[in-house]
Design an enzyme around this catalytic site. Structure first.
Site, PDB file in Angstrom:
ATOM      1  N   SER A   1       2.652  -0.355   6.524  1.00  0.00           N
ATOM      2  CA  SER A   1       3.777  -0.249   7.701  1.00  0.00           C
ATOM      3  C   SER A   1       4.564  -1.684   7.485  1.00  0.00           C
ATOM      4  O   SER A   1       5.554  -1.524   7.537  1.00  0.00           O
ATOM      5  CB  SER A   1       3.615  -0.130   9.335  1.00  0.00           C
ATOM      6  OG  SER A   1       1.555  -0.420   8.848  1.00  0.00           O
TER       7      SER A   1
ATOM      8  N   MET B   1     -11.317   4.618  -1.084  1.00  0.00           N
ATOM      9  CA  MET B   1     -12.112   4.898   0.907  1.00  0.00           C
ATOM     10  C   MET B   1     -13.180   6.535  -0.256  1.00  0.00           C
ATOM     11  O   MET B   1     -12.843   7.373   1.063  1.00  0.00           O
ATOM     12  CB  MET B   1     -11.249   5.624   1.765  1.00  0.00           C
ATOM     13  CG  MET B   1     -11.312   3.967   1.782  1.00  0.00           C
ATOM     14  SD  MET B   1      -9.399   4.024   2.966  1.00  0.00           S
ATOM     15  CE  MET B   1      -8.503   3.367   1.360  1.00  0.00           C
TER      16      MET B   1
ATOM     17  N   HIS C   1      -7.761   1.545  -4.429  1.00  0.00           N
ATOM     18  CA  HIS C   1      -9.137   1.205  -3.264  1.00  0.00           C
ATOM     19  C   HIS C   1      -9.202   2.590  -2.741  1.00  0.00           C
ATOM     20  O   HIS C   1      -8.815   3.659  -1.809  1.00  0.00           O
ATOM     21  CB  HIS C   1      -8.512   0.973  -2.015  1.00  0.00           C
ATOM     22  CG  HIS C   1      -9.226   0.518  -0.620  1.00  0.00           C
ATOM     23  ND1 HIS C   1      -8.456   0.033   0.421  1.00  0.00           N
ATOM     24  CD2 HIS C   1     -10.198   1.047  -0.390  1.00  0.00           C
ATOM     25  CE1 HIS C   1      -9.265   0.378   1.459  1.00  0.00           C
ATOM     26  NE2 HIS C   1     -10.299   0.364   1.451  1.00  0.00           N
TER      27      HIS C   1
ATOM     28  N   SER D   1       0.745  -1.118   0.091  1.00  0.00           N
ATOM     29  CA  SER D   1       0.398   0.042  -0.180  1.00  0.00           C
ATOM     30  C   SER D   1       1.162   0.856  -0.424  1.00  0.00           C
ATOM     31  O   SER D   1       1.991   1.500   1.105  1.00  0.00           O
ATOM     32  CB  SER D   1      -0.769  -0.051   1.557  1.00  0.00           C
ATOM     33  OG  SER D   1      -1.466   1.613   1.421  1.00  0.00           O
TER      34      SER D   1
ATOM     35  N   GLY E   1      -9.353   4.043   6.793  1.00  0.00           N
ATOM     36  CA  GLY E   1      -8.445   5.393   7.079  1.00  0.00           C
ATOM     37  C   GLY E   1      -7.535   5.326   6.996  1.00  0.00           C
ATOM     38  O   GLY E   1      -6.788   6.754   6.766  1.00  0.00           O
ATOM     39  N   PHE E   2      -7.286   4.652   8.442  1.00  0.00           N
ATOM     40  CA  PHE E   2      -5.318   5.088   8.594  1.00  0.00           C
ATOM     41  C   PHE E   2      -4.210   3.153   8.576  1.00  0.00           C
ATOM     42  O   PHE E   2      -5.012   3.180   8.665  1.00  0.00           O
ATOM     43  CB  PHE E   2      -4.934   5.421   9.758  1.00  0.00           C
ATOM     44  CG  PHE E   2      -5.733   6.954  10.110  1.00  0.00           C
ATOM     45  CD1 PHE E   2      -4.786   8.033   9.961  1.00  0.00           C
ATOM     46  CD2 PHE E   2      -7.302   6.835  10.255  1.00  0.00           C
ATOM     47  CE1 PHE E   2      -5.977   9.147  10.146  1.00  0.00           C
ATOM     48  CE2 PHE E   2      -7.896   8.258  10.769  1.00  0.00           C
ATOM     49  CZ  PHE E   2      -7.475   9.512  10.391  1.00  0.00           C
ATOM     50  N   GLY E   3      -2.803   3.991   8.224  1.00  0.00           N
ATOM     51  CA  GLY E   3      -1.955   3.257   8.156  1.00  0.00           C
ATOM     52  C   GLY E   3      -2.091   2.891   9.327  1.00  0.00           C
ATOM     53  O   GLY E   3      -2.167   4.035  10.647  1.00  0.00           O
TER      54      GLY E   3
ATOM     55  N   MET F   1      -8.789   9.085   0.437  1.00  0.00           N
ATOM     56  CA  MET F   1      -9.457   9.149   0.844  1.00  0.00           C
ATOM     57  C   MET F   1      -9.721  10.385   0.671  1.00  0.00           C
ATOM     58  O   MET F   1      -8.841  11.039   0.209  1.00  0.00           O
ATOM     59  CB  MET F   1      -8.712   8.537   2.353  1.00  0.00           C
ATOM     60  CG  MET F   1      -7.871   7.185   2.874  1.00  0.00           C
ATOM     61  SD  MET F   1      -6.853   8.035   4.095  1.00  0.00           S
ATOM     62  CE  MET F   1      -6.404   6.459   3.858  1.00  0.00           C
TER      63      MET F   1
ATOM     64  N   ASP G   1      -4.508   3.738  -2.242  1.00  0.00           N
ATOM     65  CA  ASP G   1      -5.602   4.055  -0.994  1.00  0.00           C
ATOM     66  C   ASP G   1      -6.378   5.218  -1.525  1.00  0.00           C
ATOM     67  O   ASP G   1      -5.292   6.643  -0.827  1.00  0.00           O
ATOM     68  CB  ASP G   1      -5.054   4.378   0.658  1.00  0.00           C
ATOM     69  CG  ASP G   1      -4.619   2.822   0.530  1.00  0.00           C
ATOM     70  OD1 ASP G   1      -5.747   2.010   0.692  1.00  0.00           O
ATOM     71  OD2 ASP G   1      -4.025   1.807   1.027  1.00  0.00           O
TER      72      ASP G   1
ATOM     73  N   HIS H   1      -0.561  -1.067  -4.309  1.00  0.00           N
ATOM     74  CA  HIS H   1      -2.436  -0.404  -4.077  1.00  0.00           C
ATOM     75  C   HIS H   1      -2.556   0.861  -3.808  1.00  0.00           C
ATOM     76  O   HIS H   1      -1.304   1.192  -2.642  1.00  0.00           O
ATOM     77  CB  HIS H   1      -2.721  -1.750  -2.532  1.00  0.00           C
ATOM     78  CG  HIS H   1      -3.598  -1.978  -1.705  1.00  0.00           C
ATOM     79  ND1 HIS H   1      -4.708  -1.978  -2.343  1.00  0.00           N
ATOM     80  CD2 HIS H   1      -3.798  -0.609  -0.920  1.00  0.00           C
ATOM     81  CE1 HIS H   1      -5.876  -1.872  -1.200  1.00  0.00           C
ATOM     82  NE2 HIS H   1      -5.438  -0.952  -0.856  1.00  0.00           N
TER      83      HIS H   1
ATOM     84  N   MET I   1     -11.017  -5.007   5.356  1.00  0.00           N
ATOM     85  CA  MET I   1     -10.425  -4.137   5.890  1.00  0.00           C
ATOM     86  C   MET I   1     -10.562  -5.522   7.520  1.00  0.00           C
ATOM     87  O   MET I   1     -11.408  -5.685   7.454  1.00  0.00           O
ATOM     88  CB  MET I   1     -11.180  -3.702   6.210  1.00  0.00           C
ATOM     89  CG  MET I   1     -11.554  -2.659   4.843  1.00  0.00           C
ATOM     90  SD  MET I   1     -10.251  -2.244   4.219  1.00  0.00           S
ATOM     91  CE  MET I   1      -8.904  -1.168   5.215  1.00  0.00           C
TER      92      MET I   1
ATOM     93  N   ASP J   1      -7.064  -6.224   4.115  1.00  0.00           N
ATOM     94  CA  ASP J   1      -5.516  -4.587   4.058  1.00  0.00           C
ATOM     95  C   ASP J   1      -6.352  -4.491   5.297  1.00  0.00           C
ATOM     96  O   ASP J   1      -7.255  -4.280   5.780  1.00  0.00           O
ATOM     97  CB  ASP J   1      -6.543  -3.920   4.038  1.00  0.00           C
ATOM     98  CG  ASP J   1      -6.197  -2.941   3.251  1.00  0.00           C
ATOM     99  OD1 ASP J   1      -4.918  -2.971   3.498  1.00  0.00           O
ATOM    100  OD2 ASP J   1      -6.718  -1.933   2.668  1.00  0.00           O
ATOM    101  N   GLY J   2      -5.012  -3.720   6.339  1.00  0.00           N
ATOM    102  CA  GLY J   2      -4.880  -3.448   7.443  1.00  0.00           C
ATOM    103  C   GLY J   2      -4.235  -3.606   8.439  1.00  0.00           C
ATOM    104  O   GLY J   2      -4.640  -5.258   9.011  1.00  0.00           O
ATOM    105  N   GLY J   3      -2.916  -3.790   9.282  1.00  0.00           N
ATOM    106  CA  GLY J   3      -2.458  -4.774  10.086  1.00  0.00           C
ATOM    107  C   GLY J   3      -1.844  -5.641   9.675  1.00  0.00           C
ATOM    108  O   GLY J   3      -1.553  -6.470  10.752  1.00  0.00           O
TER     109      GLY J   3
HETATM  110  C1  DX5 Z   1      -6.111   1.810   6.057  1.00  0.00           C
HETATM  111  C2  DX5 Z   1      -5.201   1.068   4.362  1.00  0.00           C
HETATM  112  C3  DX5 Z   1      -4.436   0.797   4.484  1.00  0.00           C
HETATM  113  C4  DX5 Z   1      -2.856   0.486   5.018  1.00  0.00           C
HETATM  114  C5  DX5 Z   1      -2.696  -0.094   5.399  1.00  0.00           C
HETATM  115  O1  DX5 Z   1      -7.135   2.143   5.368  1.00  0.00           O
HETATM  116  O2  DX5 Z   1      -6.660   0.993   3.549  1.00  0.00           O
HETATM  117  O3  DX5 Z   1      -4.369  -0.609   2.701  1.00  0.00           O
HETATM  118  O4  DX5 Z   1      -2.411   1.271   3.575  1.00  0.00           O
HETATM  119  O5  DX5 Z   1      -2.003  -0.003   6.130  1.00  0.00           O
HETATM  120  P1  DX5 Z   1      -1.197  -1.278   8.050  1.00  0.00           P
HETATM  121  O6  DX5 Z   1      -0.177  -2.514   6.646  1.00  0.00           O
HETATM  122  O7  DX5 Z   1       0.046  -0.415   8.381  1.00  0.00           O
HETATM  123  O8  DX5 Z   1      -2.356  -1.220   7.405  1.00  0.00           O
HETATM  124 ZN    ZN Z   2      -6.555   0.284   1.647  1.00  0.00          ZN
END
Ligand code: DX5
Ligand code: ZN
Length: 228
Positions: free
Chosen positions: A206, A80, A78, A20, A154-156, A49, A47, A45, A149, A183-185
């Site tokens: 991350s 959002m 993606h 991402s 919304g946030f990494g 927003m 993102d 990917h 998700m 996607d996410g964490g």
């Molecule tokens: C969050 C995004 C993700 C984000 C993932 O809303 O859709 O794609 O970049 O970041 P990590 O891997 O740090 O959770």
């Molecule tokens: Zn994403």
């Protein structure tokens, strides 16, 4: 890349890491993309927003178009954003190979999925952690991908929510044809649970960009993804 070529490329690469770009170095976009290409990732990917559907604000089609010029890798966009129907065409024209949007942003997704198919772009729906899989049951036939998700969009850098694992399995039972994305964490500690639950595309922010050596981070993730 055509819709079918995108689906086939991702299917063949699975299980695969999709970086991402949310946390990449935008001042060195060209360098970061080259490093990711050298790391052997099968796609990127992006993102998008809008500060409305989610509180965060990132970038729009100009950055998608800029990335398009820098790489031939498939681009998974993606969205959002609220009312995603307003911008589908522009993201396709900017070079997206796959566009996903949130069911929470558009509870009547069929016309959007059909519009993407008409553009020969792969299409998918995204579910936030609180949204049950039943919410997309009536449009799975038009989905090429489903993005589950494992954090609130919304946030990494947020912590992995295991509710996504059960949902991946539910989607797989309901729609054997879709490419399953999470996607996410997703990181060294959570990736194996994702692949065990059937995830084919693992979006990682991350877990790659917090490391100085992206290739090494991707290799470790890939090794873990392939280890049952
Ligand atoms: C969050 C995004 C993700 C984000 C993932 O809303 O859709 O794609 O970049 O970041 P990590 O891997 O740090 O959770
Ligand atoms: Zn994403």
């Amino acid at each position: 890349m055509s819709r079918l070529a995108f689906i086939e490329t991702l299917r063949q690469a699975a299980p695969a890491i999709l970086p991402s770009l949310l946390q990449c170095d935008f001042g060195n976009l060209q360098r970061d993309i080259r490093l990711l290409e050298e790391a052997g990732v099968p796609g990127l990917h992006l993102d998008v927003m809008d500060g409305d559907f989610v509180p965060n604000f990132t970038y729009g089609m100009t950055i998608v178009a800029a990335v398009r010029k820098l790489t031939k890798l498939p681009l998974d966009v993606h969205l959002m954003i609220s009312r995603p129907e307003r911008y589908l065409k522009q993201f396709c024209e900017a070079g997206a190979d796959c566009v996903t949007f949130h069911i929470e942003a558009q509870p009547e997704p069929r016309p959007l999925l059909e519009a993407l198919r008409q553009q020969d772009v792969a299409a998918g729906i995204v579910l936030n952690p609180g949204t049950p899989v039943e919410a997309i049951a009536n449009c799975l036939d038009l989905c090429d991908t489903v993005l589950v998700m494992s954090v609130e969009a919304g946030f990494g850098g947020q912590s992995f929510n295991p509710v996504a694992l059960e949902k991946l399995q539910q989607v797989r039972e309901m729609a054997p044809h879709v490419v399953l994305e999470i996607d996410g964490g997703v990181n060294d500690h959570t990736i194996q649970r994702c692949t065990q639950a059937g995830a084919q595309m693992l979006v990682v922010g991350s877990g790659i960009f917090a490391h100085a050596d992206y290739a090494q981070a991707v290799q470790t993730l890939q090794r873990l993804a392939h280890t049952p």
